[in-house]
Design a protein around this motif. Sequence first.
Motif, mmCIF file in Angstrom:
data_model
loop_
_atom_site.group_PDB
_atom_site.id
_atom_site.type_symbol
_atom_site.label_atom_id
_atom_site.label_comp_id
_atom_site.label_asym_id
_atom_site.label_seq_id
_atom_site.Cartn_x
_atom_site.Cartn_y
_atom_site.Cartn_z
ATOM 1 N N VAL A 31 10.637 0.805 6.944
ATOM 2 C CA VAL A 31 10.470 1.341 5.591
ATOM 3 C C VAL A 31 10.039 2.790 5.773
ATOM 4 N N THR A 32 10.765 3.721 5.154
ATOM 5 C CA THR A 32 10.477 5.145 5.334
ATOM 6 C C THR A 32 10.378 5.827 3.981
ATOM 7 N N PHE A 33 9.318 6.601 3.810
ATOM 8 C CA PHE A 33 9.155 7.420 2.608
ATOM 9 C C PHE A 33 9.194 8.891 3.025
ATOM 10 N N LEU A 34 10.100 9.651 2.439
ATOM 11 C CA LEU A 34 10.171 11.096 2.631
ATOM 12 C C LEU A 34 9.653 11.768 1.360
ATOM 13 N N ARG A 35 8.570 12.500 1.501
ATOM 14 C CA ARG A 35 8.065 13.277 0.362
ATOM 15 C C ARG A 35 8.530 14.706 0.549
ATOM 16 N N ILE A 36 9.442 15.124 -0.336
ATOM 17 C CA ILE A 36 10.090 16.432 -0.217
ATOM 18 C C ILE A 36 9.581 17.336 -1.335
ATOM 19 N N ARG A 37 8.911 18.407 -0.948
ATOM 20 C CA ARG A 37 8.354 19.332 -1.935
ATOM 21 C C ARG A 37 9.476 20.177 -2.538
ATOM 22 N N GLN A 38 9.527 20.208 -3.877
ATOM 23 C CA GLN A 38 10.506 21.051 -4.562
ATOM 24 C C GLN A 38 9.921 22.432 -4.798
ATOM 25 N N ARG A 39 10.759 23.430 -4.600
ATOM 26 C CA ARG A 39 10.316 24.808 -4.791
ATOM 27 C C ARG A 39 10.325 25.187 -6.264
ATOM 28 N N LYS A 72 0.825 -1.202 0.000
ATOM 29 C CA LYS A 72 0.000 0.000 0.000
ATOM 30 C C LYS A 72 0.864 1.258 0.000
ATOM 31 N N LEU A 73 1.943 1.245 0.788
ATOM 32 C CA LEU A 73 2.830 2.409 0.846
ATOM 33 C C LEU A 73 3.468 2.665 -0.516
ATOM 34 N N PHE A 74 3.945 1.618 -1.175
ATOM 35 C CA PHE A 74 4.561 1.787 -2.492
ATOM 36 C C PHE A 74 3.522 2.194 -3.540
ATOM 37 N N MET A 75 2.360 1.555 -3.538
ATOM 38 C CA MET A 75 1.360 1.837 -4.570
ATOM 39 C C MET A 75 0.809 3.250 -4.471
ATOM 40 N N ASN A 76 0.770 3.795 -3.261
ATOM 41 C CA ASN A 76 0.226 5.141 -3.083
ATOM 42 C C ASN A 76 1.284 6.232 -3.188
ATOM 43 N N ASN A 77 2.522 5.850 -3.438
ATOM 44 C CA ASN A 77 3.611 6.824 -3.559
ATOM 45 C C ASN A 77 4.565 6.423 -4.678
ATOM 46 N N THR A 88 12.068 8.791 -6.528
ATOM 47 C CA THR A 88 11.219 9.069 -7.684
ATOM 48 C C THR A 88 10.681 10.487 -7.587
ATOM 49 N N ARG A 89 10.140 10.973 -8.698
ATOM 50 C CA ARG A 89 9.542 12.318 -8.728
ATOM 51 C C ARG A 89 8.069 12.194 -9.086
ATOM 52 N N ASP A 90 7.235 12.889 -8.332
ATOM 53 C CA ASP A 90 5.797 12.934 -8.582
ATOM 54 C C ASP A 90 5.509 14.184 -9.408
ATOM 55 N N ALA A 91 5.151 13.996 -10.664
ATOM 56 C CA ALA A 91 4.956 15.136 -11.557
ATOM 57 C C ALA A 91 3.783 16.007 -11.124
ATOM 58 N N ARG A 92 2.764 15.411 -10.547
ATOM 59 C CA ARG A 92 1.576 16.175 -10.164
ATOM 60 C C ARG A 92 1.870 17.124 -9.007
ATOM 61 N N THR A 93 2.603 16.663 -7.998
ATOM 62 C CA THR A 93 2.864 17.486 -6.812
ATOM 63 C C THR A 93 4.221 18.164 -6.848
ATOM 64 N N GLY A 94 5.121 17.663 -7.712
ATOM 65 C CA GLY A 94 6.474 18.177 -7.739
ATOM 66 C C GLY A 94 7.351 17.589 -6.649
ATOM 67 N N ASP A 95 6.857 16.612 -5.899
ATOM 68 C CA ASP A 95 7.619 16.036 -4.797
ATOM 69 C C ASP A 95 8.731 15.124 -5.289
ATOM 70 N N LEU A 96 9.870 15.189 -4.584
ATOM 71 C CA LEU A 96 10.855 14.110 -4.628
ATOM 72 C C LEU A 96 10.451 13.111 -3.541
ATOM 73 N N ILE A 97 10.387 11.827 -3.892
ATOM 74 C CA ILE A 97 10.007 10.804 -2.914
ATOM 75 C C ILE A 97 11.234 9.935 -2.663
ATOM 76 N N VAL A 98 11.833 10.089 -1.502
ATOM 77 C CA VAL A 98 13.001 9.301 -1.110
ATOM 78 C C VAL A 98 12.492 8.096 -0.341
ATOM 79 N N LYS A 99 12.706 6.906 -0.876
ATOM 80 C CA LYS A 99 12.175 5.671 -0.302
ATOM 81 C C LYS A 99 13.346 4.837 0.208
ATOM 82 N N VAL A 100 13.361 4.542 1.496
ATOM 83 C CA VAL A 100 14.506 3.870 2.109
ATOM 84 C C VAL A 100 14.015 2.682 2.923
ATOM 85 N N VAL A 101 14.650 1.537 2.717
ATOM 86 C CA VAL A 101 14.379 0.330 3.492
ATOM 87 C C VAL A 101 15.617 0.014 4.322
#
Length: 827
Positions: A819-827, A536-541, A741-754
């Motif tokens: 498992v940690t996901f950091l969603r970092i908003r790009q300016r 669920k965490l991966f599919m939603n991010n 990964t980068r989310d084009a809709r929000t502009g977020d960088l998503i740093v996914k670390v296990v």
Amino acid sequence: MPRTRTRTRWRLGLTATALLVASAVVPGPVHAAADVTDYAITVDPKGSGAKIDDTMYGVFFEDINRAADGGLYAELVQNRSFEYSTADNRSYTPLTSWATTGTATAVDDDGRLNARNRTYLALDAGSSVTNSGYNTGIRVESGRTYDFSLWARADARTPLTVTLHDADGALAEARQVTARGGWAKYRARFTATRDSTTGRLTVATDAPVALDMISLIPRDTYKGDGLRKDLAEKIAALHPGFVRFPGGCLVNTGSMQGYDEASGYQRRRSYQWKDTIGPVEQRATNSNFWGYNQSYGLGYYEYFQFAEDIGAMPLPVVPALVTGCGQNKATDDDALLKRHIQDTLDLIEFANGPVTSEWGRKRAAMGHPKPFHLTHLEVGNEENLPDEFFARFKQFRAAVQAKYPNIEVISNAGPDDSGTTFDTAWKLNKEADVDMVDEHYYNSTQWFLQNNDRYDSYDRNGPKVFLGEYASGGNTFKNALAEAAYMTGLERNAGVVKLASYAPLLADEDYVQWRPDMIWFNNHASWGSADYEVQKLFMNNVGDRVVPSTATTTPSLSAPISGAVGLSTWATTAAYDDVTVTGADGTTLLGDDFSGDASRWTHTGGGSWSLQDGQYVQTDVGAENTMVSAGDPAWHDYDLRVKATKKAGKEGFLVAFGVKDTGNYYWWNLGGWNNTTTAVEQAVDGGKSTLISKPGTIETGKAYDVDIKVRGRQVTLYLDGQEWGSFKDDKPAEPFRQVVTRDARTGDLIVKVVNAQAADARTAIDLGGAKAGRKAAVTTLQAAPEAVNSETVTAVAPVKSTFDGVADKFTYTFPANSVTFLRIRQR
């Protein structure tokens, strides 16, 4: 079929890697742990990684573990049409799940409801019939509405009294319907007055009557489409990109013949979509490969409808007339092949055709005039006969491409991640320029930690990969961690791996044929496993594109393979003699010619071992994994020699080395997989993975000389004096994995670390000049490695927080076993 797995506690340490961290960075949260290990992640925000399709992650539904009837299909009555039969299951009768009073007779004659619904129930006056549902009984909730229906035939006006009750009394006000004349459908509605999980549904009559298709379904189903709401909602919450259905092994097993109107009902046939559409009372029932009956109330129309309801791409699988799942037979009936190919073309028309077409009209008649927009279709599943399969696959593909060139036809690579079948299948797929190949594998947690780079070397210009089934052999958090680590590699290779789905999806806790499973349930509750939370965490991010990044890693393994030795069988009887274990310096560590007793051997598996004529013999031909072991778990750098003779049974024999305990060992499996393959398998915490595999057959009655040389992490195997193969098991089980990964809709960088280890991971993160805001939205899954979710305990659940320390270079400490996901908003 899964093999029995024994779990042991899992712990993985890591040697620290020195790391320089700028003093100006803001520290991340620090979590208490036995140790802290340092890492570095470097991101290249200007680089361009693989594009990630919206359909990257999906779900695989198979009617296994009672996933359909009694599960996702909301029907509460079991065996509603009295079609259970000893032909499907030796314990079944037409009255399975029913109790009767008075005179009640299951009848199969010309008075039946229709040609496909052959058995009905004849009740005499003063008789009744009661259904017990699934699990502990029929589940009802106070205030909820339940729709009752049945088909009845009566010579005269016949009142039928219908009650919903449990041991404590009525669960709703009784209802009465009146049957008259020929077969007709009668309905009633119940409103439950209290909760119960042990309900029963009774139909009673004061006059002779014939009954069929007795049904009770909750009014409140998922989007009103007949699916159990809590299960459907858990699947929908994943936001899957696709739904693969209806299997799995049930697709390509059983007879390939379809229903024959002239000869009557044909049981044990493969799953065929035309059996599953139209009014439910006219759908053929069928035996299930997994040992029970399936009603097809959840059929192809409902699968397409469910995929549409949750916004997922439908991905059906049709049989290729080559059986798999241990059956390994190919059908050569050309007329039958042509009929199945035409059925596949008709399926596409059913999904996409206009209402003016034959099969589009049938879809519209069921309530869906608009097309379902089918774009992908898979032919076959896990065939172990790649040449036979591919000859037929090409005919399916040619027919589909000729009529529907926009449909992508998916092939497969057999049931394993490697081996002769896998290699042959991939060679054929590449030569034929197949669009996509379905890979399946169920391996140990260690395999998933070791093979994050599996797809790094795949041909970027070759067929794409559909990872249609995978899991790590358990539902503990350590399993979910290993799968999460592996998924970072899937995303990094999203240009090759286009689709991926964990399997299986659903399991009723009282009817389990396969473990592990993503979502568990009984008749009144459902819960997501630790693996579900990871999926669920991966599919939603997911993101839309991979951002190139690198991270520090773990040194290669250096400690030698160590452990005792063992003997075993699987569905076979075998005799062993002259076991010797010699150290690399020539010292004899063990010598046993079984002329005395077997006191040095410890029996840790099943089966029956005894001394016979100077040999150690396992005599239970049906037993699986009958392991006996001897020696010291600290042994290393040794030669193991033994004489082994298969006496009877389906397979060959197994010789183990590096035996730590019942869940951790290596064994040479000679004549495995129904005596077709010889392979070395490694068990880690009970989950197995294959290290080397070749075709191989063991003769009954022949004594084989087996010699296994273990040197460091190198193993060489000899059979009758000839080298059979070798391998070096030195690949690290890397516990620290990441992808960005980068989310084009929000502009977020998503740093996914296990971080799949018992130490916190203090990590220097360099964003490479990305214009990032100071805050990151954090989602963390953290638990003990052995943690398991259950109906009453949710040990693994996401925790959301905010990290207010993002900079171009900053430090974040990822907790142990997390498992940690950091969603970092790009300016």
